[in-house]
Design a protein around this motif. Structure first.
Motif, PDB file in Angstrom:
ATOM      1  N   ILE A  15      -5.346  -3.349   2.890  1.00 27.89           N
ATOM      2  CA  ILE A  15      -4.041  -3.859   2.553  1.00 27.89           C
ATOM      3  C   ILE A  15      -3.588  -3.246   1.187  1.00 27.89           C
ATOM      4  CG2 ILE A  15      -2.142  -5.451   2.408  1.00 27.89           C
ATOM      5  CD1 ILE A  15      -3.752  -7.169   4.330  1.00 27.89           C
ATOM      6  N   HIS A  16      -2.602  -2.476   0.984  1.00 30.17           N
ATOM      7  CA  HIS A  16      -2.200  -1.798   0.087  1.00 30.17           C
ATOM      8  C   HIS A  16      -0.775  -2.104  -0.171  1.00 30.17           C
ATOM      9  CE1 HIS A  16      -6.031   0.313  -0.555  1.00 30.17           C
ATOM     10  NE2 HIS A  16      -5.812   0.524   0.761  1.00 30.17           N
ATOM     11  N   HIS A  17      -0.467  -2.911  -1.286  1.00 36.46           N
ATOM     12  CA  HIS A  17       1.012  -3.360  -1.649  1.00 36.46           C
ATOM     13  C   HIS A  17       1.246  -2.446  -2.950  1.00 36.46           C
ATOM     14  CE1 HIS A  17       1.330  -6.534   1.255  1.00 36.46           C
ATOM     15  NE2 HIS A  17       0.130  -7.208   0.612  1.00 36.46           N
ATOM     16  N   ALA A  38       2.391 -11.734   1.515  1.00 39.51           N
ATOM     17  CA  ALA A  38       2.091 -10.800   0.333  1.00 39.51           C
ATOM     18  C   ALA A  38       1.952 -11.912  -0.768  1.00 39.51           C
ATOM     19  CB  ALA A  38       3.145  -9.937   0.246  1.00 39.51           C
ATOM     20  N   GLN A  41      -1.782 -12.532  -1.514  1.00 38.67           N
ATOM     21  CA  GLN A  41      -2.669 -11.265  -1.426  1.00 38.67           C
ATOM     22  C   GLN A  41      -2.407 -10.562  -2.707  1.00 38.67           C
ATOM     23  OE1 GLN A  41      -0.871  -9.243   1.996  1.00 38.67           O
ATOM     24  NE2 GLN A  41      -2.323 -10.265   3.505  1.00 38.67           N
ATOM     25  N   THR A  61       8.174  -7.373   4.401  1.00 36.53           N
ATOM     26  CA  THR A  61       8.127  -6.525   3.235  1.00 36.53           C
ATOM     27  C   THR A  61       9.047  -5.399   3.219  1.00 36.53           C
ATOM     28  OG1 THR A  61       6.403  -5.287   4.128  1.00 36.53           O
ATOM     29  CG2 THR A  61       5.846  -7.253   2.757  1.00 36.53           C
ATOM     30  N   SER A  81       5.030  -1.868   1.283  1.00 37.49           N
ATOM     31  CA  SER A  81       4.184  -0.800   1.301  1.00 37.49           C
ATOM     32  C   SER A  81       4.853   0.393   0.570  1.00 37.49           C
ATOM     33  CB  SER A  81       4.248  -0.628   2.995  1.00 37.49           C
ATOM     34  OG  SER A  81       5.562  -0.105   3.274  1.00 37.49           O
TER      35      SER A  81
END
Length: 87
Positions: A15-17, A38, A41, A61, A81
């Motif tokens: 997971i990349h935020h 989120a 995380q 998100t 994202s």
């Protein structure tokens, strides 16, 4: 439901935020919007860099990114994202 589905495998996905904002200075961010999942995380980053920013839980998100883009306020940011941040 007569038959309950069974879990037969796990898939782990990275997971990349992104922290998306019209502002360019982290010190000016006072409000962060994102889906509830989120925040934990990203807690290490948020606790270190934005410990006093208000955290607002929203539907998802993508909505967070849309709301921040609509407000165009340098004090607001969204955890989202890369796709949502660039839309």
């Amino acid at each position: 439901m007569r038959h309950r589905p069974k879990i037969i495998a796990d898939i782990y996905l990275p997971i990349h935020h992104q922290l998306a904002s019209f502002g360019t200075d982290l010190n000016l961010i006072t409000d962060i919007y994102s889906h509830f999942a989120a925040f934990p995380q990203c807690s290490n980053f948020l606790d270190e860099h934005l410990p006093s920013a208000n955290r607002h839980v929203v539907e998802d998100t993508a909505w967070a990114a849309t709301e921040v883009a609509r407000k165009k306020m340098p004090s607001a940011a969204a955890i989202c994202s890369a796709e949502a941040a660039s839309a």
